[in-house]
Design a protein around this motif. Structure first.
Motif, short mmCIF file in Angstrom:
data_model
loop_
_atom_site.label_atom_id
_atom_site.label_comp_id
_atom_site.label_asym_id
_atom_site.label_seq_id
_atom_site.Cartn_x
_atom_site.Cartn_y
_atom_site.Cartn_z
N TYR A 151 0.81 -1.22 0.00
CA TYR A 151 0.00 0.00 0.00
C TYR A 151 0.85 1.27 0.00
N SER A 152 2.08 1.20 0.52
CA SER A 152 2.95 2.37 0.42
C SER A 152 3.18 2.70 -1.04
N ASP A 153 3.34 1.63 -1.84
CA ASP A 153 3.55 1.83 -3.27
C ASP A 153 2.35 2.54 -3.88
N ALA A 154 1.18 2.25 -3.39
CA ALA A 154 -0.03 2.87 -3.94
C ALA A 154 -0.28 4.25 -3.32
N SER A 155 0.60 4.70 -2.44
CA SER A 155 0.53 5.98 -1.71
C SER A 155 -0.82 6.34 -1.11
N ILE A 156 -1.50 5.34 -0.57
CA ILE A 156 -2.75 5.63 0.14
C ILE A 156 -2.61 5.27 1.62
N LEU A 157 -1.40 4.83 2.01
CA LEU A 157 -1.19 4.36 3.37
C LEU A 157 -0.82 5.50 4.33
N ARG A 158 -1.46 5.50 5.49
CA ARG A 158 -1.06 6.41 6.55
C ARG A 158 -0.91 5.65 7.86
N LYS A 159 0.12 6.02 8.64
CA LYS A 159 0.34 5.35 9.92
C LYS A 159 -0.16 6.23 11.05
N ILE A 160 -0.88 5.62 11.96
CA ILE A 160 -1.50 6.35 13.07
C ILE A 160 -0.93 5.79 14.38
N ASP A 161 -0.63 6.69 15.32
CA ASP A 161 -0.12 6.26 16.62
C ASP A 161 -1.25 5.69 17.46
N GLY A 162 -1.23 4.37 17.65
CA GLY A 162 -2.30 3.70 18.39
C GLY A 162 -2.09 3.66 19.89
N GLU A 163 -1.02 4.29 20.38
CA GLU A 163 -0.79 4.29 21.82
C GLU A 163 -1.38 5.53 22.50
N ALA A 164 -1.87 6.47 21.69
CA ALA A 164 -2.54 7.65 22.23
C ALA A 164 -3.90 7.22 22.80
N PRO A 165 -4.53 8.10 23.64
CA PRO A 165 -5.87 7.78 24.15
C PRO A 165 -6.86 7.55 23.01
N ILE A 166 -7.90 6.74 23.27
CA ILE A 166 -8.87 6.32 22.24
C ILE A 166 -9.42 7.50 21.43
N ASP A 167 -9.81 8.60 22.14
CA ASP A 167 -10.39 9.74 21.43
C ASP A 167 -9.39 10.39 20.49
N GLU A 168 -8.14 10.42 20.92
CA GLU A 168 -7.10 11.03 20.08
C GLU A 168 -6.85 10.18 18.84
N VAL A 169 -6.82 8.86 19.01
CA VAL A 169 -6.64 7.97 17.87
C VAL A 169 -7.80 8.17 16.89
N ALA A 170 -9.02 8.28 17.43
CA ALA A 170 -10.20 8.48 16.58
C ALA A 170 -10.05 9.77 15.77
N ARG A 171 -9.59 10.84 16.44
CA ARG A 171 -9.42 12.13 15.73
C ARG A 171 -8.35 12.02 14.64
N ALA A 172 -7.25 11.32 14.97
CA ALA A 172 -6.16 11.19 14.00
C ALA A 172 -6.63 10.40 12.77
N LEU A 173 -7.45 9.38 12.98
CA LEU A 173 -7.97 8.58 11.86
C LEU A 173 -8.86 9.45 10.98
N MET A 174 -9.73 10.23 11.63
CA MET A 174 -10.65 11.09 10.90
C MET A 174 -9.87 12.13 10.09
N ALA A 175 -8.82 12.69 10.72
CA ALA A 175 -7.99 13.69 10.02
C ALA A 175 -7.32 13.06 8.80
N ALA A 176 -6.88 11.80 8.95
CA ALA A 176 -6.17 11.13 7.86
C ALA A 176 -7.06 10.90 6.64
N VAL A 177 -8.36 10.64 6.86
CA VAL A 177 -9.24 10.39 5.70
C VAL A 177 -9.71 11.70 5.07
N ARG A 178 -9.49 12.81 5.75
CA ARG A 178 -9.93 14.11 5.20
C ARG A 178 -8.87 14.71 4.28
N ILE A 179 -7.68 14.12 4.32
CA ILE A 179 -6.57 14.71 3.54
C ILE A 179 -6.81 14.44 2.05
#
Ligand SMILES: [Zn+2]
Length: 213
Positions: free
Chosen positions: A185-213
Motif C-alpha cells: 500500500y505504500s507503493d499505492a501511496s494511500i497508506l497512513r500510519k497512526i499512533d495507536g498508543e494515544a488515548p482512544i479519542d485522540e486515535v479516533a481524531r487522528a484517523l478522521m484527520a487522515a481520511v480528510r486529507i
C-alpha cells in the motif's frame, strides 16, 4: 469513502472502525464478524469456513475473498465502508483491488501502530469469568478480589489465546503477514500510519484527520 484499517491484535481496530464509520456515515465490518454471520446463516461459504474456525486456524483465501467481495458489493455499502481484518495478505489485497477497480479503488489504508511491548501489556492481562463471561484486565479494570468476578463471584480464568506466549505468537503472525501489505500500500501511496498508543479519542481524531486529507 472506502477505508481499510490495519493493525495488530490489541490495537483497538474494532472500536476505531465503528467510530470512524459512524463519523463518515458509512458501514463497517470485521472479516471475523462476516465469517460468523455466514456461519449463523448457514451459507455455502459459512459451511466451508467452519472446519477452519473450529480448529482456530486462518480461513483460506478462496473462502475469505468471496465473502468480503460479496459484502462490499451489497447495496448497504454503496456509500462506502470501513473494513478491518481484511486484507491480511498480498493475495487478498490484489483480489480486493481487482474487485474495486471499477469503483475507484480503496481511498485510504490506515495502519494503527502499537509497540509490541504495549500490545503484550494490553493483551496478556485479560481475564474472563467462567460463569458470566465478564471481562477484566489486571491493569486497566481489575476485579476487586483476585481471580473472582465482581458481578457474580465466579472464578476468573485466562483464555489460552490471552496467555503471554500465545499473545507473542499472535503478534508475530500479524507482523509476518502484514509487513508485505505495508509495502504494497505504500507503493499505492494511500497508506497512513497512526499512533495507536494515544488515548482512544485522540486515535479516533487522528484517523478522521487522515481520511480528510
Ligand atoms: Zn461473573
Amino acid at each position: 469513502m472506502k477505508v481499510v484499517l490495519l493493525g495488530p491484535p490489541g490495537a483497538g481496530k474494532g472500536t476505531q472502525a465503528g467510530r470512524l464509520a459512524d463519523s463518515l456515515g458509512v458501514t463497517n465490518a470485521a472479516s471475523g464478524d462476516l465469517l460468523r454471520e455466514h456461519q449463523r446463516k448457514g451459507t455455502e461459504l459459512g459451511k466451508l469456513a467452519r472446519p477452519y474456525m473450529e480448529r482456530g486456524v486462518l480461513v483460506p483465501d478462496d473462502v475469505t475473498i468471496p465473502m468480503v467481495t460479496d459484502w462490499i458489493s451489497a447495496p448497504e455499502q454503496s456509500k462506502g465502508f470501513v473494513l478491518d481484518g481484511f486484507p491480511r495478505n498480498i493475495a487478498q489485497a490484489e483480489a480486493f483491488d481487482a474487485e474495486l477497480a471499477d469503483k475507484g479503488g480503496i481511498d485510504h489504508v490506515l495502519c494503527i501502530n502499537v509497540s509490541e511491548e504495549e500490545l503484550l501489556r494490553r493483551l496478556s492481562g485479560r481475564w474472563l469469568c467462567r460463569n458470566c463471561q465478564s471481562a477484566y484486565h489486571e491493569e486497566f479494570s481489575p476485579p476487586q478480589k483476585a481471580e473472582e468476578c465482581d458481578r457474580c463471584g465466579g472464578k476468573l480464568y485466562q483464555r489460552d489465546d490471552d496467555r503471554p506466549e500465545a499473545v507473542k505468537t499472535r503478534i508475530e503472525v500479524y507482523l509476518n503477514e502484514t509487513e508485505p501489505l505495508i509495502g504494497y500500500y505504500s507503493d499505492a501511496s494511500i497508506l497512513r500510519k497512526i499512533d495507536g498508543e494515544a488515548p482512544i479519542d485522540e486515535v479516533a481524531r487522528a484517523l478522521m484527520a487522515a481520511v480528510r486529507i
